[in-house]
Design a protein around this motif. Structure first.
Motif, PDB file in Angstrom:
ATOM      1  N   ALA A 156      -0.835 -59.759  16.291  1.00 56.11           N
ATOM      2  CA  ALA A 156      -1.775 -59.572  15.187  1.00 56.11           C
ATOM      3  C   ALA A 156      -2.219 -58.108  15.127  1.00 56.11           C
ATOM      4  O   ALA A 156      -2.701 -57.563  16.122  1.00 56.11           O
ATOM      5  CB  ALA A 156      -2.980 -60.484  15.366  1.00 56.11           C
ATOM      6  N   PRO A 157      -2.078 -57.439  13.972  1.00 55.32           N
ATOM      7  CA  PRO A 157      -2.354 -56.002  13.883  1.00 55.32           C
ATOM      8  C   PRO A 157      -3.819 -55.693  13.568  1.00 55.32           C
ATOM      9  O   PRO A 157      -4.141 -54.952  12.620  1.00 55.32           O
ATOM     10  CB  PRO A 157      -1.428 -55.564  12.748  1.00 55.32           C
ATOM     11  N   PHE A 158      -4.715 -56.245  14.350  1.00 56.23           N
ATOM     12  CA  PHE A 158      -6.146 -56.028  14.157  1.00 56.23           C
ATOM     13  C   PHE A 158      -6.782 -55.690  15.500  1.00 56.23           C
ATOM     14  O   PHE A 158      -6.115 -55.709  16.540  1.00 56.23           O
ATOM     15  CB  PHE A 158      -6.788 -57.250  13.507  1.00 56.23           C
ATOM     16  N   GLY A 159      -8.080 -55.381  15.473  1.00 57.43           N
ATOM     17  CA  GLY A 159      -8.729 -54.948  16.700  1.00 57.43           C
ATOM     18  C   GLY A 159      -8.110 -53.644  17.170  1.00 57.43           C
ATOM     19  O   GLY A 159      -7.855 -52.724  16.371  1.00 57.43           O
ATOM     20  N   PRO A 160      -7.811 -53.510  18.461  1.00 52.34           N
ATOM     21  CA  PRO A 160      -7.232 -52.259  18.967  1.00 52.34           C
ATOM     22  C   PRO A 160      -5.828 -51.976  18.432  1.00 52.34           C
ATOM     23  O   PRO A 160      -5.343 -50.847  18.550  1.00 52.34           O
ATOM     24  CB  PRO A 160      -7.207 -52.472  20.485  1.00 52.34           C
ATOM     25  N   ARG A 161      -5.160 -52.984  17.827  1.00 50.32           N
ATOM     26  CA  ARG A 161      -3.805 -52.773  17.294  1.00 50.32           C
ATOM     27  C   ARG A 161      -3.809 -52.371  15.818  1.00 50.32           C
ATOM     28  O   ARG A 161      -2.754 -52.146  15.235  1.00 50.32           O
ATOM     29  CB  ARG A 161      -2.969 -54.044  17.469  1.00 50.32           C
ATOM     30  N   ARG A 162      -4.989 -52.286  15.225  1.00 45.78           N
ATOM     31  CA  ARG A 162      -5.064 -51.937  13.812  1.00 45.78           C
ATOM     32  C   ARG A 162      -4.606 -50.491  13.603  1.00 45.78           C
ATOM     33  O   ARG A 162      -4.941 -49.601  14.378  1.00 45.78           O
ATOM     34  CB  ARG A 162      -6.502 -52.111  13.325  1.00 45.78           C
ATOM     35  N   PHE A 163      -3.828 -50.277  12.555  1.00 48.12           N
ATOM     36  CA  PHE A 163      -3.259 -48.973  12.221  1.00 48.12           C
ATOM     37  C   PHE A 163      -2.325 -48.454  13.318  1.00 48.12           C
ATOM     38  O   PHE A 163      -2.145 -47.250  13.462  1.00 48.12           O
ATOM     39  CB  PHE A 163      -4.366 -47.939  11.943  1.00 48.12           C
TER      40      PHE A 163
END
Length: 487
Positions: A31-38
């Motif tokens: 999932a590309p959110f939290g620390p993985r966002r952008f």
């Protein structure tokens, strides 16, 4: 009835009905959110036991379509953060060596998902193909160009999905060495980008570009300006840290506002590269992920070993002018302004009027814009590639009294053989025989690289799918020649 397959992340349970097994909402990246966002797509955390893959997975944050387009284009929204998922339809998970097709949806890089009913892959599976449909990050989440974030994250998502296919598709009966990637509109443009991306090399062997080719992308400088405008819109610094504090829904609202500005109040100094297509978010020529404009890469030999099928619909741009009524307010001055912006030679308007005598001004403008954005890029990609097949879809929908003609997105239900899904674009009784012909050509291309007619290089052959399915030689060649030297 259920079937279970084993992937690199764990076991999946799919549902079998009418000889087709579907695995829905399968994560190909974290999932590309939290620390993985952008950030670049990250690997999926493996799971224990058997995971159900019986329902469509979460969809990327998107604004949806405004009226009147929302009445013509279906939208499916599924909440959740695991938006980087695929759907898989297979005739037999225990088979081996089946051709694979990977679908990338359209939506102007800000809308769409893999869950739309007309993208159901059952007919492809029925005909011996493993069909995979992909969700990827949209809008600012996928394409906002920031100095401290990887560029073109939405494209990197697509590459991650293709790597997942390479590593896992054999478990579904597919052949990882016989992958066709195909898409429509922004999906077609994505395929054009993939043809030019070093990170995508070797991940697919055939490509189909529907109503989108390789001519349109933002420069890094313009994309950086857009990021600055977005930062102003939400009141943060144009960095990952700045945007990380903005909720996805607020970011979607801000990108909507920015897109409206570019479309309704074009300022040449502010919107120079995007006023013609009004796409604020799209692939960026960043020099690394997408080294150069796709058409330039193909002309230089990128993906020369990939077999290509490319084309467009006869009346693409009517979709954008007819439903709003804008088609009825077009003037000679408006046509002249567009011709000037496109840098067409003297006499171009007269040539377009002669092609369809007694056509209202608004539909003449639609023809010009259809060629600029869709047909000519498709032809040029075929010319640059050298071995491509070209098609044109030319069936008139009865919707809106037939004024939509063969508009943008109309061909999708025919390609997927999902006319029964009830598209609001195709009307009440679209011809099944045309779907049979078009769907069969796509299946044949995925199997053999030959859709059933000569390559474009052989006398500018174009397969027309309409009331009559036929192969033509250089249709509207006089209009094509007007665009020589015009980007």
């Amino acid at each position: 009835m259920h079937s279970v397959v084993k992937t690199s992340s764990g076991e999946l349970r799919g549902r079998t009905a009418d000889g087709v097994t579907a695995f829905l909402g399968v994560p190909y990246a974290a999932a590309p959110f939290g620390p993985r966002r952008f950030r670049e797509p990250a690997p999926v955390t493996p799971w224990e036991g058997v995971r159900d893959a019986l329902e469509h997975g979460p969809t990327a944050p998107a604004p949806g379509y405004p009226l009147p387009f929302s009445a013509l284009l279906p939208v499916v929204r599924v909440p959740g953060e695991e938006i980087l998922n695929v759907n898989v339809w297979t005739p037999d998970p225990t088979a081996s060596g089946l051709p694979v097709m990977v679908w990338i949806h359209g939506g102007a890089f800000v809308n769409g998902s893999n869950s739309i009913p007309s993208y159901d892959g059952s007919a492809f599976a029925r005909d011996g193909v493993v069909l995979v449909s992909v969700n990827y990050r949209l809008g600012a989440e996928g394409f906002l160009h920031l100095p401290d974030a990887p560029p073109n994250r939405g494209l990197l998502d697509q590459v991650a999905a293709l790597r997942w296919v390479r590593d896992n598709i054999a478990a579904f009966g597919g052949d990882p060495d016989a992958v066709t990637v195909f898409g429509e509109s922004a999906g077609g443009m994505s395929v054009g980008a993939l043809l030019a991306m070093p990170s995508a090399a070797g991940l697919f062997h055939r490509a189909i570009l529907q109503s989108g080719a390789g001519h349109h992308a933002l420069s890094a400088a313009t994309a950086a300006k857009v990021a600055g405008y977005m930062a102003e819109e939400v009141g943060v610094a144009p960095t990952v840290e700045g945007f990380a504090g903005v909720e996805p829904a607020r970011l979607v609202a801000a990108q909507q506002a920015l897109s409206a500005q570019s479309a309704t109040t074009p300022d040449p100094a502010r919107w120079r590269e995007i006023t013609l297509n009004s796409m604020v978010f799209e692939p960026v020529v960043d020099g690394e992920v997408l080294p150069v404009l796709p058409i330039e890469a193909v002309a230089a030999g990128a993906s020369a070993d990939v077999e290509v099928l490319v084309g467009s619909n006869r009346d693409e741009h009517r979709f954008f002018l007819v439903p709003t009524g804008a088609v009825d307010s077009v003037t000679d001055a408006a046509i002249a302004a567009v011709v000037g912006a496109y840098r067409l030679p003297a006499g171009a308007v007269e040539a377009y009027r002669a092609e369809r005598p007694d056509t209202p001004d608004g539909l003449v403008l639609a023809d010009l814009m259809s060629d600029w954005f869709f047909r000519i890029p498709a032809v040029r990609l075929a010319e640059a590639h050298g071995r491509a097949h070209v098609y044109e879809f030319d069936w008139t929908t009865p919707v809106l009294d037939g004024r939509l003609g063969s508009c943008h997105a109309l061909e999708i239900g025919f390609v997927f053989d999902t006319l029964a899904a009830g598209s609001d674009l195709s009307g009440g009784a679209p011809p099944q025989a045309l779907a049979d012909a078009m769907h069969a050509a796509w299946v044949a291309f995925a199997r053999t690289g030959d859709p059933g007619w000569p390559r474009y290089a052989e006398g500018r052959a174009v397969r027309r799918f309409g009331d009559v399915v036929e192969t033509l030689t250089d249709p509207r060649g006089d209009l094509r020649e007007l665009w020589a030297g015009v980007r």
